[in-house]
Design a protein around this motif. Structure first.
Motif, mmCIF file in Angstrom:
data_model
loop_
_atom_site.group_PDB
_atom_site.id
_atom_site.type_symbol
_atom_site.label_atom_id
_atom_site.label_comp_id
_atom_site.label_asym_id
_atom_site.label_seq_id
_atom_site.Cartn_x
_atom_site.Cartn_y
_atom_site.Cartn_z
ATOM 1 N N GLN A 1 0.827 -1.209 0.000
ATOM 2 C CA GLN A 1 0.000 0.000 0.000
ATOM 3 C C GLN A 1 0.863 1.261 0.000
ATOM 4 N N ALA A 2 1.949 1.244 0.775
ATOM 5 C CA ALA A 2 2.864 2.396 0.796
ATOM 6 C C ALA A 2 3.473 2.603 -0.593
ATOM 7 N N GLY A 3 3.825 1.508 -1.249
ATOM 8 C CA GLY A 3 4.358 1.597 -2.609
ATOM 9 C C GLY A 3 3.345 2.187 -3.579
ATOM 10 N N GLN A 4 2.084 1.793 -3.444
ATOM 11 C CA GLN A 4 1.027 2.326 -4.310
ATOM 12 C C GLN A 4 0.826 3.827 -4.085
ATOM 13 N N ILE A 5 0.914 4.266 -2.835
ATOM 14 C CA ILE A 5 0.798 5.697 -2.527
ATOM 15 C C ILE A 5 1.937 6.464 -3.202
ATOM 16 N N ALA A 6 3.150 5.917 -3.117
ATOM 17 C CA ALA A 6 4.309 6.572 -3.729
ATOM 18 C C ALA A 6 4.156 6.647 -5.248
ATOM 19 N N LEU A 7 3.706 5.566 -5.865
ATOM 20 C CA LEU A 7 3.539 5.542 -7.322
ATOM 21 C C LEU A 7 2.474 6.534 -7.776
ATOM 22 N N LYS A 8 1.440 6.693 -6.957
ATOM 23 C CA LYS A 8 0.391 7.657 -7.282
ATOM 24 C C LYS A 8 0.928 9.090 -7.135
ATOM 25 N N HIS A 9 1.788 9.304 -6.145
ATOM 26 C CA HIS A 9 2.356 10.637 -5.893
ATOM 27 C C HIS A 9 3.372 11.031 -6.971
ATOM 28 N N VAL A 10 4.087 10.042 -7.539
ATOM 29 C CA VAL A 10 5.091 10.294 -8.578
ATOM 30 C C VAL A 10 4.652 9.532 -9.834
ATOM 31 N N PRO A 11 3.745 10.099 -10.618
ATOM 32 C CA PRO A 11 3.203 9.413 -11.797
ATOM 33 C C PRO A 11 4.299 9.006 -12.784
ATOM 34 N N GLY A 12 4.134 7.826 -13.373
ATOM 35 C CA GLY A 12 5.091 7.338 -14.368
ATOM 36 C C GLY A 12 6.340 6.731 -13.774
ATOM 37 N N SER A 13 6.394 6.578 -12.460
ATOM 38 C CA SER A 13 7.579 6.032 -11.815
ATOM 39 C C SER A 13 7.463 4.514 -11.667
ATOM 40 N N THR A 14 8.580 3.901 -11.302
ATOM 41 C CA THR A 14 8.654 2.467 -11.050
ATOM 42 C C THR A 14 9.095 2.261 -9.611
ATOM 43 N N LEU A 15 8.414 1.382 -8.899
ATOM 44 C CA LEU A 15 8.747 1.105 -7.501
ATOM 45 C C LEU A 15 10.070 0.356 -7.421
ATOM 46 N N LEU A 16 11.007 0.882 -6.620
ATOM 47 C CA LEU A 16 12.290 0.225 -6.417
ATOM 48 C C LEU A 16 12.321 -0.561 -5.119
ATOM 49 N N ILE B 1 7.337 4.748 9.834
ATOM 50 C CA ILE B 1 7.164 5.251 8.471
ATOM 51 C C ILE B 1 7.665 4.195 7.496
ATOM 52 N N TYR B 2 7.172 4.294 6.274
ATOM 53 C CA TYR B 2 7.722 3.479 5.191
ATOM 54 C C TYR B 2 8.672 4.362 4.403
ATOM 55 N N GLU B 3 9.861 3.871 4.192
ATOM 56 C CA GLU B 3 10.813 4.528 3.307
ATOM 57 C C GLU B 3 10.646 3.868 1.953
ATOM 58 N N VAL B 4 10.124 4.638 0.998
ATOM 59 C CA VAL B 4 9.814 4.100 -0.327
ATOM 60 C C VAL B 4 10.671 4.818 -1.355
ATOM 61 N N LYS B 5 11.263 4.047 -2.259
ATOM 62 C CA LYS B 5 12.115 4.611 -3.303
ATOM 63 C C LYS B 5 11.518 4.233 -4.654
ATOM 64 N N VAL B 6 11.336 5.245 -5.527
ATOM 65 C CA VAL B 6 10.822 5.016 -6.869
ATOM 66 C C VAL B 6 11.812 5.583 -7.889
ATOM 67 N N LEU B 7 11.736 5.046 -9.105
ATOM 68 C CA LEU B 7 12.638 5.450 -10.177
ATOM 69 C C LEU B 7 11.851 6.177 -11.259
ATOM 70 N N THR B 8 12.380 7.330 -11.673
ATOM 71 C CA THR B 8 11.823 8.075 -12.799
ATOM 72 C C THR B 8 12.920 8.175 -13.855
ATOM 73 N N ASN B 9 12.601 8.719 -15.008
ATOM 74 C CA ASN B 9 13.627 8.917 -16.032
ATOM 75 C C ASN B 9 14.674 9.930 -15.597
ATOM 76 N N GLU B 10 14.340 10.781 -14.654
ATOM 77 C CA GLU B 10 15.278 11.797 -14.173
ATOM 78 C C GLU B 10 16.147 11.304 -13.032
ATOM 79 N N GLY B 11 15.808 10.213 -12.383
ATOM 80 C CA GLY B 11 16.571 9.694 -11.248
ATOM 81 C C GLY B 11 15.655 9.023 -10.249
#
Length: 183
Positions: free
Chosen positions: A121-136, A148-158
């Motif tokens: 669920q935390a990953g889904q919140i992060a993906l919704k907050h950063v559209p077009g990203s991939t969950l790392l 807290i959940y520390e969630v890292k996502v990848l975008t084309n910019e970093g």
């Protein structure tokens, strides 16, 4: 007198040359290089080098000794991998692995009763907050007495790191590490 005047002109010329060179060098480094393969492509290249079942944990654009490359951190089984991918050609420059000493840490499996969100669920919140990203990655952590959940996502910019409150789902903090940084 003429000698002092000549030395003054030479000093001014050297100073002007150093200043002009310094400005132009800084302007070149400040400009975003063109032709980069992008963080997502670098992560995919690193995954293929290690094995497609590896989990990408972080991707950072690095500059060292005149070379520009992506440093990709991956996790596969009980090994941590560091893969360096040329930022322009996509060729693997270096790969290094070591045993993950945290893989048997049972404290990460402990989930307090008042934590209502799952890692998914935390990953889904992060993906919704950063559209077009991939969950790392995502992991539960305790910070200042709060879970807290520390969630890292990848975008084309970093990469983007988000801290998400483990009960409310509120985004507590966001940290972007994009290709423009001079790491």
């Amino acid at each position: 007198m003429k000698k002092n005047y000549t030395l003054g002109i030479i000093a001014a010329t050297v100073l002007l040359g150093v200043t002009a060179t310094g400005v132009s060098a800084n302007a070149v480094w400040a400009a975003k290089p063109t032709g980069l393969i992008g963080a997502t492509t670098a992560a995919n290249i690193a995954k293929k080098a290690v094995g497609n079942h590896a989990q990408v944990e972080d991707v950072e654009l690095e500059r060292k000794n005149g070379k520009v490359y992506y440093e990709v951190d991956l996790q596969q089984g009980d090994k941590d991998w560091d893969i360096e991918v040329d930022a322009y050609t996509g060729k693997t420059i270096r790969s290094h692995s070591e045993l993950d000493h945290d893989s048997n840490d049972e404290s990460s499996l402990y989930k307090p009763n008042h934590v209502t969100l799952t890692e998914k669920q935390a990953g889904q919140i992060a993906l919704k907050h950063v559209p077009g990203s991939t969950l790392l990655s995502s992991k539960l952590d305790k910070e200042d007495g709060q879970f807290i959940y520390e969630v890292k996502v990848l975008t084309n910019e970093g990469t983007v790191e988000l801290e998400i409150h483990a009960s409310s789902g509120a985004i507590v903090d966001t940290d972007e590490d994009d290709d423009d940084n001079d790491n």
